[in-house]
Write an enzyme that holds these catalytic residues in place. Structure first.
Site, short mmCIF file in Angstrom:
data_model
loop_
_atom_site.label_atom_id
_atom_site.label_comp_id
_atom_site.label_asym_id
_atom_site.label_seq_id
_atom_site.Cartn_x
_atom_site.Cartn_y
_atom_site.Cartn_z
N THR A 89 -7.41 -14.41 3.98
CA THR A 89 -7.97 -15.33 3.00
C THR A 89 -7.64 -14.99 1.55
O THR A 89 -7.45 -15.92 0.76
CB THR A 89 -9.50 -15.50 3.20
OG1 THR A 89 -10.13 -14.23 3.11
CG2 THR A 89 -9.81 -16.14 4.53
N TRP A 110 10.80 -28.19 9.66
CA TRP A 110 9.95 -27.71 8.55
C TRP A 110 8.56 -28.35 8.60
O TRP A 110 7.55 -27.69 8.38
CB TRP A 110 10.65 -28.07 7.25
CG TRP A 110 10.17 -27.45 5.99
CD1 TRP A 110 8.89 -27.37 5.52
CD2 TRP A 110 11.00 -26.84 4.99
NE1 TRP A 110 8.87 -26.77 4.29
CE2 TRP A 110 10.14 -26.43 3.94
CE3 TRP A 110 12.37 -26.61 4.87
CZ2 TRP A 110 10.63 -25.79 2.79
CZ3 TRP A 110 12.84 -25.99 3.73
CH2 TRP A 110 11.98 -25.58 2.71
N ARG A 112 6.71 -29.15 10.86
CA ARG A 112 5.79 -28.64 11.87
C ARG A 112 4.79 -27.64 11.29
O ARG A 112 3.78 -27.35 11.93
CB ARG A 112 6.57 -28.02 13.04
CG ARG A 112 7.45 -29.01 13.80
CD ARG A 112 6.65 -30.21 14.29
NE ARG A 112 5.36 -29.84 14.84
CZ ARG A 112 5.18 -29.33 16.05
NH1 ARG A 112 6.20 -29.21 16.86
NH2 ARG A 112 3.98 -29.00 16.47
N HIS A 113 5.07 -27.13 10.12
CA HIS A 113 4.09 -26.27 9.44
C HIS A 113 3.07 -27.20 8.80
O HIS A 113 3.31 -27.79 7.75
CB HIS A 113 4.78 -25.37 8.42
CG HIS A 113 5.74 -24.42 9.06
ND1 HIS A 113 5.41 -23.12 9.34
CD2 HIS A 113 6.99 -24.59 9.54
CE1 HIS A 113 6.43 -22.52 9.93
NE2 HIS A 113 7.42 -23.40 10.06
N ALA A 123 12.34 -43.84 2.74
CA ALA A 123 13.41 -44.80 3.00
C ALA A 123 12.87 -46.19 3.31
O ALA A 123 13.64 -47.12 3.56
CB ALA A 123 14.29 -44.30 4.14
N ARG A 204 17.47 -48.00 7.86
CA ARG A 204 17.55 -46.53 7.87
C ARG A 204 17.77 -45.94 9.25
O ARG A 204 18.22 -44.81 9.38
CB ARG A 204 16.29 -45.94 7.28
CG ARG A 204 15.05 -46.25 8.11
CD ARG A 204 13.85 -45.47 7.65
NE ARG A 204 12.59 -46.10 8.08
CZ ARG A 204 11.41 -45.55 7.90
NH1 ARG A 204 11.31 -44.38 7.32
NH2 ARG A 204 10.32 -46.17 8.29
N LEU A 221 -0.10 -19.16 -0.47
CA LEU A 221 0.72 -17.98 -0.23
C LEU A 221 0.62 -17.51 1.23
O LEU A 221 1.62 -17.10 1.83
CB LEU A 221 0.30 -16.87 -1.21
CG LEU A 221 0.97 -15.50 -1.07
CD1 LEU A 221 2.48 -15.61 -1.08
CD2 LEU A 221 0.49 -14.58 -2.19
N ARG A 231 10.75 -18.51 9.71
CA ARG A 231 12.01 -19.18 9.35
C ARG A 231 13.03 -18.26 8.68
O ARG A 231 14.19 -18.62 8.58
CB ARG A 231 11.71 -20.38 8.46
CG ARG A 231 10.73 -21.39 9.04
CD ARG A 231 11.15 -21.89 10.42
NE ARG A 231 10.23 -22.92 10.91
CZ ARG A 231 10.38 -23.54 12.07
NH1 ARG A 231 11.37 -23.24 12.89
NH2 ARG A 231 9.50 -24.46 12.44
#
Lengths: 311, 311, 311, 311
Positions: A89, A110, A112-113, A123, A204, A221, A231
């Site tokens: 925390t 990306w 998925r985070h 688009a 698109r 953070l 990653r």
């Protein structure tokens, strides 16, 4: 990494604008605010804003643990302790916002985070630029024979050349047809007055997954470290790892104590399961443990060997 | 609202420290960084840090909607549009961090807002201060006769006096016994060397729910608006509403365009259900709709009347 | 662990009701649906509902990894692989809902796990029952001399007796006064017609933190494992650990393969930092590493010793 | 909507398997467990599992509001009350899991709903099937002239025919080249032994955004309603709306009381801002309010007219 005129104007404005603040400020990160760090062939990562610093992590920890933290005399030691024991925390008390330009197939990994805030170029509203990710030949690898999700050897020059030609041609043709279906020129005016032009939200779908998109991405953070742990890892696909590595550089500039602790206790750490630990204890007692006597599966045995030899 | 010496030192340091930044900066909010806004008898709210401003909301929306947003010429109009249509992601691009001192029973309501980061003072590590919330007599209300969760009339002076005496005595006695069980003086030294002293994590269970705690609480602007919409509402318990109202003042200083849109489209707005809308349409056509012909339950009818008369 | 009449009726209804379903069903967990597992002196944990089983984890993993998972021939092996490599999303595909009765100070720790759904008994609407947690004398420990958040030796009989008397008296007196301020009897009728009675949302602030509350708590299997990893750990406070241990038993009944992998790769695992790993490699090479040559802080050295000796 | 052999086997197993359970069971939803509901040309939605029912919502609300809810005598009335007042936590007590097959550009919109669990078919591990979304001519609309994100008139037959030919050709060619770059046949064997074959994680970037993917998607009832409120709305893109409408049918079968309340208080409801409410009050008082005297922007005026006339 061509910036659009609008993006360049925005960056110039940042470079020009200076204000006084009583907030925690990190000079090394301020220097990065006006810089788009190049990633891949047309992508970039740019820090748009940030909140907090190493001291903000410490401040939050001291609120929680109160007088108890007086025994840990230094900030660095406290941050290392928090990182080692997964006290997450206090790290949530810092926040960072990036502007990222990235291929759609990378964006799909990306996103998925989930613990992050995102505004992506839409688009449905706007026309997608004619920019595609085309890998360097050095990154055109074959499917790994041993790892279902990995890459093996680099392709030979002839096969690589053909792959690159295919990627370029298909992306370009699909984008040409996208614009033709839209019946719209760069200024948003009809190209052929006799045609209606297909809605942007439909046209698109003809684009390929290496088309570049862009977004603002903001996270705390703690969740940034979670992103980087996955990653910036050797098992991540090279293309998203390239972004993570640029962001690791940002981390070093922003929160150097946290970054150092992260490298020691997350990136460079290894988790040993109960059965693995039992084997290590036998080894340390002098026993020459054979795979078949280890109680580990062959896959776990290999993982343990890799951990112990740094392989 | 007594600040501890540590807290005062921290605030003084903020007031003294000034740095240059290229980040979006809001002078009106900077002025609040070094001020603890008093709430209730011993509580406060203080802005510790922030990220972004009204322009950051607009910037994120323009990334998403691209050229489409050029038609909305002004920032204020775009922010009002986003608020009205619940386009929430651009508001997630701003972040704020508060230091809050509050009674535990208020903290228990507050913590139900899950999309936030929290570091609370820990009574496992540290001794809780001897501070309790004792309401003003003006806020000592009877249980509402019509609303299961609401307050009714203010208590008469005799009953109020007795309630206040009870609250004060019980909180004080429980805290005295808490310290006695800890066998610890203010400096953390044993009071009676012949006793061991109960562990802090156990002794705390003897404290009453009006004991003050404190925490750092950080959230994004979208979730702050969600908090304020619920907690600055007339149906919220007075004690948490007092915090929400102090934070509404912070909102005005921080993001004035967003705050104005929030008051028009969230705080002052009313949602009419399909059956309510049908009644309004009949009324506008000149019909005198009677409750029994409205198709609404008596509760819904009352809610509609309240909405239409501003009651 | 007295159940209210309403709770007993609900459980009886569950025991009586049987339906046919095409959903994954776990007989061992069905047997627990109608049982409140006692925890502490008046608390309990009861499984209200669940979704999925070990096979649902495997099913989700096979969707993600597709043909790739054919190489892992058995479900147990795949689950162990997922657990070891922290592939968490397949575990999110199972869900469980508990009814829990617990002291308020335990609820305040528990609620920090944010990725869960909660409906708690509301003291704004209803009167709190006269039930408090009073520890067994065997759990009345002194503050640890070495660990700021831990417990040390058990208190001696005299000191323990006094602590228990204090806890009982203060909780009972505060609850008596709570009812008196409410001016409400058990049936919700006024006790003294000449008094108004304080609103429930205010009167509750006089209760002590060991008062029992209850809630429905629902989470997915991945987040349940996260809860158990923290709360069934030896560093967790005994009172919340008692709940976690009851829930570990539920885990064994529900998803035995996942539970076994969890014990090996999470509960029984140790994470070695990069500097710790370097020391282990030197030891395995036959070197007698001394603490001062290890490059580890004394705290880290102690943690490494504990890991390697199982201490 | 061709199911693969594996998917058909899984559905057949569901149809065959029957177990007894003490959990809440909804016969109307059980009937849907073994059925893939067709959406678009090759997509589907299938309920894989569920937890809870309307009674579970009521049960959770009664825990929270305790004796207070006895005044609301019926479940339907309580559910309507919860929905109208956005008391969302009781709806979080139900959970549902879908198997969905959908085009990638739809998946990219869908994934923005973050409070959900997802396992998607991975193109790093497996080869993507040769299936693309090609719209019906009736859905090939021009860009709206008035709405930046909307569709206008349907294209004429010639333009439509050309668009369809382009979409088909480009998707097919890109997939052919994808397989060629992989150098892999359907059985995963090399097609040309002299070539290495590009890694799957790279080759996928050549696919177009209308390629079908699939995933398991699990969420709670509250977040499902949030998804449906946005995606079953007239402003949603037709392609995702088609999925939302199929899921609305599932909602009706699963939780009929909740579904009815949702239609009245969310789908069919309108939120009037403070300035709009002021105008309605003047109208109800008999005043003929002109747009220029309304204090509303022209866009808001139009929105109010639409609300009041059901337009």
């Amino acid at each position: 990494m061509p910036l659009t005129d609008d993006q360049q104007r925005e960056i110039d404005a940042v470079r020009a604008g200076r204000a006084e603040t009583a907030r925690p400020t990190v000079p090394a990160l301020e220097a990065l605010l006006a810089r788009a760090l190049p990633v891949l062939d047309h992508g970039f990562v740019r820090v748009v804003d940030y909140m907090g610093d190493d001291a903000a992590v410490v401040q939050a920890a001291r609120v929680s643990y109160g007088r108890g933290t007086k025994r840990v005399s230094e900030d660095a030691g406290l941050i290392r302790y928090l990182m080692r024991h997964r006290h997450s925390t206090p790290f949530e008390m810092c926040e960072i916002k990036f502007h990222v330009k990235l291929p759609i197939f990378v964006a799909r990994q990306w996103i998925r985070h989930r613990t992050a805030n995102v505004n992506e170029y839409s688009a449905r509203y706007s026309v997608m630029d004619r920019e595609f990710y085309i890998p360097d030949a050095a990154h055109l690898a074959a499917q790994s024979a041993t790892n279902r999700q990995g890459r093996g050897d680099v392709l030979g020059p002839d096969e690589a050349a053909e792959v690159l030609r295919t990627l370029r041609d298909d992306a370009a043709r699909c984008h040409d047809h996208y614009l033709a279906m839209l019946n719209e020129d760069e200024a948003g005016q009809p190209r052929d007055p006799s045609r209606a032009g297909l809605a942007r939200e439909l046209a698109r779908m003809n684009l390929t997954l290496n088309t570049y998109t862009q977004w603002y991405w903001k996270t705390d953070l703690h969740n940034l470290l979670g992103f980087l742990a996955l990653r910036a890892d050797a098992h991540a696909q090279y293309e998203i790892r390239a972004y993570a590595e640029a962001m690791l550089g940002v981390l070093d500039a922003w929160v150097p104590l946290t970054a150092a602790a992260f490298r020691d206790y997350r990136l460079g750490a290894v988790t040993l399961s109960a059965p693995m630990l039992a084997v290590v204890r036998r080894m340390l007692a002098g026993e020459a443990v054979a795979p078949r006597d280890s109680g580990l599966s062959s896959r776990e045995w290999a993982e343990l060997q890799a951990a112990l030899t740094g392989g």
